[in-house]
Write a protein that holds these residues in place. Structure first.
Motif, PDB file in Angstrom:
ATOM      1  N   THR A 107      15.996 -24.133 -35.297  1.00 47.29           N
ATOM      2  CA  THR A 107      16.222 -25.577 -35.206  1.00 47.29           C
ATOM      3  C   THR A 107      16.300 -25.995 -33.746  1.00 47.29           C
ATOM      4  O   THR A 107      16.945 -25.311 -32.945  1.00 47.29           O
ATOM      5  CB  THR A 107      17.514 -25.953 -35.932  1.00 47.29           C
ATOM      6  OG1 THR A 107      17.377 -25.636 -37.320  1.00 47.29           O
ATOM      7  CG2 THR A 107      17.789 -27.444 -35.798  1.00 47.29           C
ATOM      8  N   TYR A 108      15.652 -27.091 -33.433  1.00 45.84           N
ATOM      9  CA  TYR A 108      15.611 -27.588 -32.065  1.00 45.84           C
ATOM     10  C   TYR A 108      16.123 -29.027 -32.012  1.00 45.84           C
ATOM     11  O   TYR A 108      15.968 -29.799 -32.972  1.00 45.84           O
ATOM     12  CB  TYR A 108      14.175 -27.523 -31.529  1.00 45.84           C
ATOM     13  CG  TYR A 108      13.613 -26.128 -31.524  1.00 45.84           C
ATOM     14  CD1 TYR A 108      12.963 -25.620 -32.644  1.00 45.84           C
ATOM     15  CD2 TYR A 108      13.750 -25.297 -30.410  1.00 45.84           C
ATOM     16  CE1 TYR A 108      12.459 -24.324 -32.665  1.00 45.84           C
ATOM     17  CE2 TYR A 108      13.245 -24.011 -30.416  1.00 45.84           C
ATOM     18  CZ  TYR A 108      12.607 -23.532 -31.545  1.00 45.84           C
ATOM     19  OH  TYR A 108      12.110 -22.247 -31.552  1.00 45.84           O
ATOM     20  N   TRP A 109      16.712 -29.376 -30.871  1.00 45.16           N
ATOM     21  CA  TRP A 109      17.274 -30.713 -30.666  1.00 45.16           C
ATOM     22  C   TRP A 109      16.588 -31.416 -29.520  1.00 45.16           C
ATOM     23  O   TRP A 109      16.294 -30.799 -28.485  1.00 45.16           O
ATOM     24  CB  TRP A 109      18.769 -30.633 -30.363  1.00 45.16           C
ATOM     25  CG  TRP A 109      19.599 -30.175 -31.526  1.00 45.16           C
ATOM     26  CD1 TRP A 109      19.960 -28.902 -31.833  1.00 45.16           C
ATOM     27  CD2 TRP A 109      20.175 -31.021 -32.534  1.00 45.16           C
ATOM     28  NE1 TRP A 109      20.720 -28.891 -32.975  1.00 45.16           N
ATOM     29  CE2 TRP A 109      20.871 -30.171 -33.421  1.00 45.16           C
ATOM     30  CE3 TRP A 109      20.181 -32.391 -32.775  1.00 45.16           C
ATOM     31  CZ2 TRP A 109      21.565 -30.660 -34.538  1.00 45.16           C
ATOM     32  CZ3 TRP A 109      20.856 -32.873 -33.872  1.00 45.16           C
ATOM     33  CH2 TRP A 109      21.534 -32.013 -34.745  1.00 45.16           C
ATOM     34  N   GLY A 110      16.387 -32.731 -29.682  1.00 46.42           N
ATOM     35  CA  GLY A 110      15.923 -33.551 -28.582  1.00 46.42           C
ATOM     36  C   GLY A 110      17.063 -33.889 -27.653  1.00 46.42           C
ATOM     37  O   GLY A 110      18.234 -33.576 -27.912  1.00 46.42           O
ATOM     38  N   GLN A 111      16.741 -34.585 -26.567  1.00 45.41           N
ATOM     39  CA  GLN A 111      17.730 -34.842 -25.513  1.00 45.41           C
ATOM     40  C   GLN A 111      18.645 -36.011 -25.830  1.00 45.41           C
ATOM     41  O   GLN A 111      19.624 -36.218 -25.136  1.00 45.41           O
ATOM     42  CB  GLN A 111      17.023 -35.097 -24.165  1.00 45.41           C
ATOM     43  CG  GLN A 111      16.506 -36.516 -23.970  1.00 45.41           C
ATOM     44  CD  GLN A 111      15.168 -36.752 -24.621  1.00 45.41           C
ATOM     45  OE1 GLN A 111      14.718 -36.014 -25.497  1.00 45.41           O
ATOM     46  NE2 GLN A 111      14.501 -37.826 -24.204  1.00 45.41           N
ATOM     47  N   GLY A 112      18.342 -36.777 -26.867  1.00 45.30           N
ATOM     48  CA  GLY A 112      19.179 -37.921 -27.200  1.00 45.30           C
ATOM     49  C   GLY A 112      18.676 -39.190 -26.543  1.00 45.30           C
ATOM     50  O   GLY A 112      18.264 -39.191 -25.385  1.00 45.30           O
ATOM     51  N   THR A 113      18.712 -40.269 -27.301  1.00 43.87           N
ATOM     52  CA  THR A 113      18.328 -41.571 -26.766  1.00 43.87           C
ATOM     53  C   THR A 113      19.372 -42.593 -27.215  1.00 43.87           C
ATOM     54  O   THR A 113      19.791 -42.618 -28.369  1.00 43.87           O
ATOM     55  CB  THR A 113      16.906 -41.962 -27.235  1.00 43.87           C
ATOM     56  OG1 THR A 113      16.520 -43.202 -26.634  1.00 43.87           O
ATOM     57  CG2 THR A 113      16.797 -42.073 -28.743  1.00 43.87           C
ATOM     58  N   GLN A 114      19.816 -43.414 -26.274  1.00 46.88           N
ATOM     59  CA  GLN A 114      20.905 -44.354 -26.533  1.00 46.88           C
ATOM     60  C   GLN A 114      20.390 -45.594 -27.257  1.00 46.88           C
ATOM     61  O   GLN A 114      19.398 -46.197 -26.848  1.00 46.88           O
ATOM     62  CB  GLN A 114      21.565 -44.776 -25.218  1.00 46.88           C
ATOM     63  CG  GLN A 114      22.667 -45.808 -25.365  1.00 46.88           C
ATOM     64  CD  GLN A 114      23.911 -45.252 -26.008  1.00 46.88           C
ATOM     65  OE1 GLN A 114      24.383 -44.162 -25.663  1.00 46.88           O
ATOM     66  NE2 GLN A 114      24.472 -45.995 -26.970  1.00 46.88           N
ATOM     67  N   VAL A 115      21.103 -45.963 -28.305  1.00 47.72           N
ATOM     68  CA  VAL A 115      20.861 -47.216 -29.010  1.00 47.72           C
ATOM     69  C   VAL A 115      22.147 -48.036 -28.944  1.00 47.72           C
ATOM     70  O   VAL A 115      23.205 -47.556 -29.364  1.00 47.72           O
ATOM     71  CB  VAL A 115      20.460 -46.982 -30.479  1.00 47.72           C
ATOM     72  CG1 VAL A 115      20.418 -48.294 -31.251  1.00 47.72           C
ATOM     73  CG2 VAL A 115      19.110 -46.283 -30.548  1.00 47.72           C
ATOM     74  N   THR A 116      22.051 -49.233 -28.411  1.00 48.94           N
ATOM     75  CA  THR A 116      23.214 -50.111 -28.272  1.00 48.94           C
ATOM     76  C   THR A 116      22.909 -51.433 -28.954  1.00 48.94           C
ATOM     77  O   THR A 116      21.906 -52.082 -28.645  1.00 48.94           O
ATOM     78  CB  THR A 116      23.557 -50.351 -26.798  1.00 48.94           C
ATOM     79  OG1 THR A 116      23.799 -49.092 -26.150  1.00 48.94           O
ATOM     80  CG2 THR A 116      24.801 -51.222 -26.672  1.00 48.94           C
ATOM     81  N   VAL A 117      23.776 -51.806 -29.889  1.00 53.52           N
ATOM     82  CA  VAL A 117      23.600 -53.049 -30.638  1.00 53.52           C
ATOM     83  C   VAL A 117      24.788 -53.949 -30.339  1.00 53.52           C
ATOM     84  O   VAL A 117      25.932 -53.582 -30.610  1.00 53.52           O
ATOM     85  CB  VAL A 117      23.500 -52.787 -32.140  1.00 53.52           C
ATOM     86  CG1 VAL A 117      23.194 -54.094 -32.883  1.00 53.52           C
ATOM     87  CG2 VAL A 117      22.424 -51.748 -32.437  1.00 53.52           C
ATOM     88  N   SER A 118      24.509 -55.109 -29.807  1.00 50.49           N
ATOM     89  CA  SER A 118      25.572 -56.052 -29.455  1.00 50.49           C
ATOM     90  C   SER A 118      25.670 -57.146 -30.519  1.00 50.49           C
ATOM     91  O   SER A 118      24.674 -57.523 -31.141  1.00 50.49           O
ATOM     92  CB  SER A 118      25.302 -56.668 -28.095  1.00 50.49           C
ATOM     93  OG  SER A 118      24.054 -57.334 -28.086  1.00 50.49           O
ATOM     94  N   SER A 119      26.891 -57.621 -30.686  1.00 50.05           N
ATOM     95  CA  SER A 119      27.121 -58.650 -31.725  1.00 50.05           C
ATOM     96  C   SER A 119      26.883 -60.044 -31.179  1.00 50.05           C
ATOM     97  O   SER A 119      26.740 -60.258 -29.996  1.00 50.05           O
ATOM     98  CB  SER A 119      28.543 -58.527 -32.253  1.00 50.05           C
ATOM     99  OG  SER A 119      29.470 -58.659 -31.200  1.00 50.05           O
TER     100      SER A 119
END
Length: 119
Positions: A107-119
């Motif tokens: 199993t391999y993992w990516g580096q991660g990508t930020q998702v930000t949702v503002s109200s």
């Protein structure tokens, strides 16, 4: 195997984003692919997964809003996110099960990508 994720960003509630994750390297075959997310102070959780044949699985909180898909020819998995909510804010990680030899299955993992949702 290297995983390159892209597509994260900042959006307002109700908006959409599309994440992509491309696998590269000495790959013999790719099995299940998926997306996980980790919000601050919380454990990493499975968001969605897809088998090589296209069978999908989703966590209840995103059903009807997110769609996972894959392109086997490109060794790429996607996550289309719509109707985003502030509680979807997290770092999103792609996860891929792949063989690099006839007997290796890891199993391999990516580096991660930020998702930000503002109200």
């Amino acid at each position: 195997v290297q995983l390159q994720a892209s597509g994260g960003g900042s959006v307002q509630a109700g908006g959409s984003l599309r994440l992509s994750c491309a696998a590269s390297g000495r790959i013999v075959s790719i099995g299940d692919m998926g997306w996980y997310r980790q919000a601050p102070g919380k454990q990493r959780e499975l968001v969605a997964s897809i088998t090589r044949n296209g069978n999908t699985n989703y966590v209840n909180s995103i059903k009807g809003r997110f769609t996972i898909s894959r392109d086997n020819a490109k060794d790429t998995v996607y996550l289309q996110m719509t109707s985003l909510k502030p509680e979807d804010t997290a770092v999103y990680y792609c996860n891929v099960r792949a063989r690099t030899t006839a007997w290796d299955d890891s199993t391999y993992w990516g580096q991660g990508t930020q998702v930000t949702v503002s109200s």
